[in-house]
Design a protein around this motif. Structure first.
Motif, short mmCIF file in Angstrom:
data_model
loop_
_atom_site.label_atom_id
_atom_site.label_comp_id
_atom_site.label_asym_id
_atom_site.label_seq_id
_atom_site.Cartn_x
_atom_site.Cartn_y
_atom_site.Cartn_z
N GLU A 12 90.78 41.00 -63.52
CA GLU A 12 90.33 39.62 -63.26
C GLU A 12 91.46 38.75 -62.72
O GLU A 12 91.81 37.72 -63.30
N TYR A 13 92.02 39.16 -61.58
CA TYR A 13 93.05 38.35 -60.94
C TYR A 13 92.42 37.45 -59.89
O TYR A 13 91.53 37.86 -59.15
N ARG A 14 92.89 36.22 -59.83
CA ARG A 14 92.46 35.33 -58.75
C ARG A 14 93.09 35.80 -57.44
O ARG A 14 94.06 36.52 -57.42
N THR A 15 92.48 35.36 -56.35
CA THR A 15 92.98 35.76 -55.03
C THR A 15 94.45 35.45 -54.87
O THR A 15 95.23 36.26 -54.35
N SER A 16 94.87 34.31 -55.31
CA SER A 16 96.27 33.90 -55.17
C SER A 16 97.21 34.73 -56.03
O SER A 16 98.43 34.70 -55.84
N GLU A 17 96.66 35.49 -56.99
CA GLU A 17 97.48 36.31 -57.88
C GLU A 17 97.52 37.78 -57.45
O GLU A 17 98.19 38.59 -58.08
N ARG A 18 96.83 38.11 -56.38
CA ARG A 18 96.81 39.49 -55.91
C ARG A 18 97.91 39.71 -54.86
O ARG A 18 98.29 38.81 -54.13
N TRP A 19 98.40 40.96 -54.85
CA TRP A 19 99.41 41.30 -53.84
C TRP A 19 98.82 41.17 -52.45
O TRP A 19 97.67 41.54 -52.20
N TYR A 20 99.63 40.67 -51.53
CA TYR A 20 99.22 40.56 -50.14
C TYR A 20 100.44 40.76 -49.27
O TYR A 20 101.54 40.32 -49.62
#
Length: 233
Positions: A12-20
């Motif tokens: 349950e990671y928010r988009t801003s917390e995911r690796w990119y």
């Protein structure tokens, strides 16, 4: 940098917390390509997308515990993608320096003589007829591009980079699964740690050459991966 686990869908990671990976626009600004605006724009976009994929492969190699076969396939994907990036840049370099091969002769007919026995061997003669036409661009494969760039000194890299490029070109051709000499000349036996390290070194060398580079720091992840595994630049 965020860990690979942030990409797992059930987490349950928010988009801003995911690796990119690095943003596409940063890659576009980092590369120096010239020429027809449509061609240059398309190349910058494809360059950026493929660099993001290289980043993703490096993320997998750094953080996942993989079987030897899957590891080899990741190496192969890295080499195929890396050499595709280099090929695109070399096409641009040859065009902007006016060194792309051209011709004013076009084949329009071929006359084939009847086969003839000469000393026990059947031979035949083919005569190709050409007509003069307005100058046009000839087909160049990656091998001929590498040779032309080396011969004309079109890029500021060490001479020993070119034999490595030729070896990597041969490995890139393993995108064709049927090629090889004998039953044991397959991907698993031909692509390993030395080959991925070679690809890292050569890709970083090309990307940071003065002919292409606007911002070398964007490619630090390649340099760091290479050095962390024992390589020296």
């Amino acid at each position: 940098t965020l860990p690979f686990k942030t990409l797992i869908s059930k987490e349950e990671y928010r988009t801003s917390e995911r690796w990119y990976p690095e943003p596409v626009d940063r890659y576009k600004r980092a590369i120096n390509v010239w020429g027809n605006e449509d061609d240059a724009k398309r190349l910058r976009s494809n360059f950026a997308y493929n660099m993001q994929y290289i980043e993703y492969i490096e993320k997998q190699l750094a953080e996942l515990k993989l079987s030897d076969v899957i590891l080899t396939m990741l190496y192969k994907s890295y080499i195929i993608t890396g050499m595709s990036i280099i090929e695109g840049l070399f096409v641009n370099l040859l065009h902007r320096t006016g060194k792309w091969s051209t011709s004013t002769w076009e084949e329009f007919s071929c006359v084939v003589a009847n086969p003839k026995d000469i000393n026990g061997d059947m031979v035949k003669v083919e005569t190709h007829l050409f007509k003069q036409v307005p100058e046009y661009e000839m087909r160049m494969d990656l091998d001929s591009m590498i040779k032309k760039i080396e011969k004309k000194n079109l890029i500021s890299i060490d001479h020993d980079t070119f034999p490595a490029l030729k070896k990597l070109r041969e490995l890139r051709n393993r995108v064709h699964l049927q090629i090889g000499d004998g039953p044991y000349d397959h991907d698993y036996n031909c692509i390993g740690f030395n080959e991925i390290q070679l690809m890292r070194r050569i890709l970083y060398t090309i990307l940071t050459s003065r002919e292409f580079c606007n911002n070398s720091s964007v490619y630090d992840f390649i340099k760091n991966a290479y050095i962390e595994r024992g390589g020296t630049l």
